[in-house]
Design a protein around this motif. Sequence first.
Motif, PDB file in Angstrom:
ATOM      1  N   LEU A  60       0.824  -1.210   0.000  1.00 17.48           N
ATOM      2  CA  LEU A  60       0.000   0.000   0.000  1.00 17.48           C
ATOM      3  C   LEU A  60       0.859   1.262   0.000  1.00 17.48           C
ATOM      4  O   LEU A  60       0.527   2.254  -0.657  1.00 17.48           O
ATOM      5  N   LYS A  61       1.974   1.223   0.717  1.00 18.00           N
ATOM      6  CA  LYS A  61       2.887   2.371   0.693  1.00 18.00           C
ATOM      7  C   LYS A  61       3.464   2.561  -0.709  1.00 18.00           C
ATOM      8  O   LYS A  61       3.646   3.697  -1.159  1.00 18.00           O
ATOM      9  N   GLY A  62       3.742   1.450  -1.389  1.00 19.98           N
ATOM     10  CA  GLY A  62       4.257   1.536  -2.756  1.00 19.98           C
ATOM     11  C   GLY A  62       3.252   2.166  -3.699  1.00 19.98           C
ATOM     12  O   GLY A  62       3.609   2.993  -4.549  1.00 19.98           O
ATOM     13  N   VAL A  63       1.991   1.790  -3.569  1.00 19.23           N
ATOM     14  CA  VAL A  63       0.936   2.383  -4.392  1.00 19.23           C
ATOM     15  C   VAL A  63       0.805   3.870  -4.079  1.00 19.23           C
ATOM     16  O   VAL A  63       0.691   4.705  -4.974  1.00 19.23           O
ATOM     17  N   ASN A  64       0.855   4.202  -2.805  1.00 23.57           N
ATOM     18  CA  ASN A  64       0.783   5.608  -2.400  1.00 23.57           C
ATOM     19  C   ASN A  64       1.953   6.396  -2.978  1.00 23.57           C
ATOM     20  O   ASN A  64       1.775   7.517  -3.479  1.00 23.57           O
ATOM     21  N   ASP A  65       3.149   5.823  -2.927  1.00 22.22           N
ATOM     22  CA  ASP A  65       4.322   6.499  -3.481  1.00 22.22           C
ATOM     23  C   ASP A  65       4.182   6.705  -4.984  1.00 22.22           C
ATOM     24  O   ASP A  65       4.566   7.752  -5.517  1.00 22.22           O
ATOM     25  N   ALA A  66       3.630   5.706  -5.692  1.00 25.89           N
ATOM     26  CA  ALA A  66       3.432   5.837  -7.139  1.00 25.89           C
ATOM     27  C   ALA A  66       2.448   6.960  -7.438  1.00 25.89           C
ATOM     28  O   ALA A  66       2.654   7.742  -8.378  1.00 25.89           O
ATOM     29  N   GLN A  67       1.395   7.073  -6.632  1.00 24.54           N
ATOM     30  CA  GLN A  67       0.428   8.144  -6.843  1.00 24.54           C
ATOM     31  C   GLN A  67       1.029   9.512  -6.523  1.00 24.54           C
ATOM     32  O   GLN A  67       0.775  10.487  -7.230  1.00 24.54           O
ATOM     33  N   ASN A  69       4.210  10.277  -6.776  1.00 27.37           N
ATOM     34  CA  ASN A  69       5.165  10.552  -7.846  1.00 27.37           C
ATOM     35  C   ASN A  69       4.436  11.071  -9.082  1.00 27.37           C
ATOM     36  O   ASN A  69       4.879  12.037  -9.712  1.00 27.37           O
ATOM     37  N   ALA A  70       3.322  10.450  -9.425  1.00 26.44           N
ATOM     38  CA  ALA A  70       2.549  10.897 -10.588  1.00 26.44           C
ATOM     39  C   ALA A  70       2.019  12.311 -10.362  1.00 26.44           C
ATOM     40  O   ALA A  70       2.057  13.146 -11.278  1.00 26.44           O
ATOM     41  N   GLY A  71       1.559  12.586  -9.160  1.00 21.88           N
ATOM     42  CA  GLY A  71       1.077  13.935  -8.857  1.00 21.88           C
ATOM     43  C   GLY A  71       2.185  14.976  -8.925  1.00 21.88           C
ATOM     44  O   GLY A  71       1.988  16.082  -9.440  1.00 21.88           O
ATOM     45  N   ALA A  72       3.353  14.613  -8.409  1.00 22.36           N
ATOM     46  CA  ALA A  72       4.486  15.545  -8.443  1.00 22.36           C
ATOM     47  C   ALA A  72       4.945  15.798  -9.877  1.00 22.36           C
ATOM     48  O   ALA A  72       5.266  16.940 -10.242  1.00 22.36           O
ATOM     49  N   LEU A  73       4.961  14.749 -10.702  1.00 21.99           N
ATOM     50  CA  LEU A  73       5.337  14.932 -12.103  1.00 21.99           C
ATOM     51  C   LEU A  73       4.321  15.801 -12.836  1.00 21.99           C
ATOM     52  O   LEU A  73       4.702  16.671 -13.634  1.00 21.99           O
ATOM     53  N   ALA A  74       3.042  15.571 -12.576  1.00 16.93           N
ATOM     54  CA  ALA A  74       2.012  16.379 -13.228  1.00 16.93           C
ATOM     55  C   ALA A  74       2.135  17.842 -12.814  1.00 16.93           C
ATOM     56  O   ALA A  74       2.030  18.742 -13.653  1.00 16.93           O
ATOM     57  N   GLN A  75       2.379  18.073 -11.542  1.00 20.72           N
ATOM     58  CA  GLN A  75       2.535  19.450 -11.066  1.00 20.72           C
ATOM     59  C   GLN A  75       3.775  20.099 -11.683  1.00 20.72           C
ATOM     60  O   GLN A  75       3.739  21.260 -12.092  1.00 20.72           O
ATOM     61  N   ALA A  76       4.877  19.331 -11.769  1.00 19.18           N
ATOM     62  CA  ALA A  76       6.093  19.876 -12.379  1.00 19.18           C
ATOM     63  C   ALA A  76       5.862  20.203 -13.846  1.00 19.18           C
ATOM     64  O   ALA A  76       6.350  21.231 -14.349  1.00 19.18           O
ATOM     65  N   PHE A  77       5.108  19.351 -14.533  1.00 20.36           N
ATOM     66  CA  PHE A  77       4.799  19.616 -15.940  1.00 20.36           C
ATOM     67  C   PHE A  77       3.966  20.885 -16.077  1.00 20.36           C
ATOM     68  O   PHE A  77       4.222  21.719 -16.945  1.00 20.36           O
ATOM     69  N   GLU A  78       2.982  21.042 -15.198  1.00 22.64           N
ATOM     70  CA  GLU A  78       2.126  22.230 -15.247  1.00 22.64           C
ATOM     71  C   GLU A  78       2.908  23.504 -14.957  1.00 22.64           C
ATOM     72  O   GLU A  78       2.580  24.568 -15.478  1.00 22.64           O
ATOM     73  N   LEU A  79       3.954  23.390 -14.120  1.00 24.10           N
ATOM     74  CA  LEU A  79       4.761  24.556 -13.778  1.00 24.10           C
ATOM     75  C   LEU A  79       5.857  24.835 -14.804  1.00 24.10           C
ATOM     76  O   LEU A  79       6.593  25.807 -14.675  1.00 24.10           O
TER      77      LEU A  79
END
Length: 122
Positions: A60-67, A69-79
């Motif tokens: 579950l921690k791995g799934v949380n980390d993947a989510q 990471n995806a959120g951080a990448l999306a935010q970095a892309f938007e910025l």
Amino acid sequence: MTDSVNSILSQIRSYQNQLGSPRALEPMQNPNAVQFGQPGVQAPGATGAASFGDTLQNALKGVNDAQKNAGALAQAFELGDPRADLARVMVASQQSQVAFRATVEVRNRLVQAYQDVMNMPL
């Protein structure tokens, strides 16, 4: 039913191998995070083989980390971060989506197995 359980386990193992590969934008990751599928990862103070609960918690921690990471990448892309291209964002998003779906499927199978055991005649 055994074939479907083996199929899900093989899918989880293949996902574990995928998460073991290097991820995009390494500096954005938490270096202290527990990674899904790392051999020998145990709860603090645990000795011997990891219990089912510890294994499930690490998954579950791995799934949380993947989510995350995806959120951080999306935010970095938007910025406008030049290291976060659209392909990396989409791959990370799909990986987190597959991880979440696999987690929900495992939960459903565990609930079904529990219900089957509870409905067995004595």
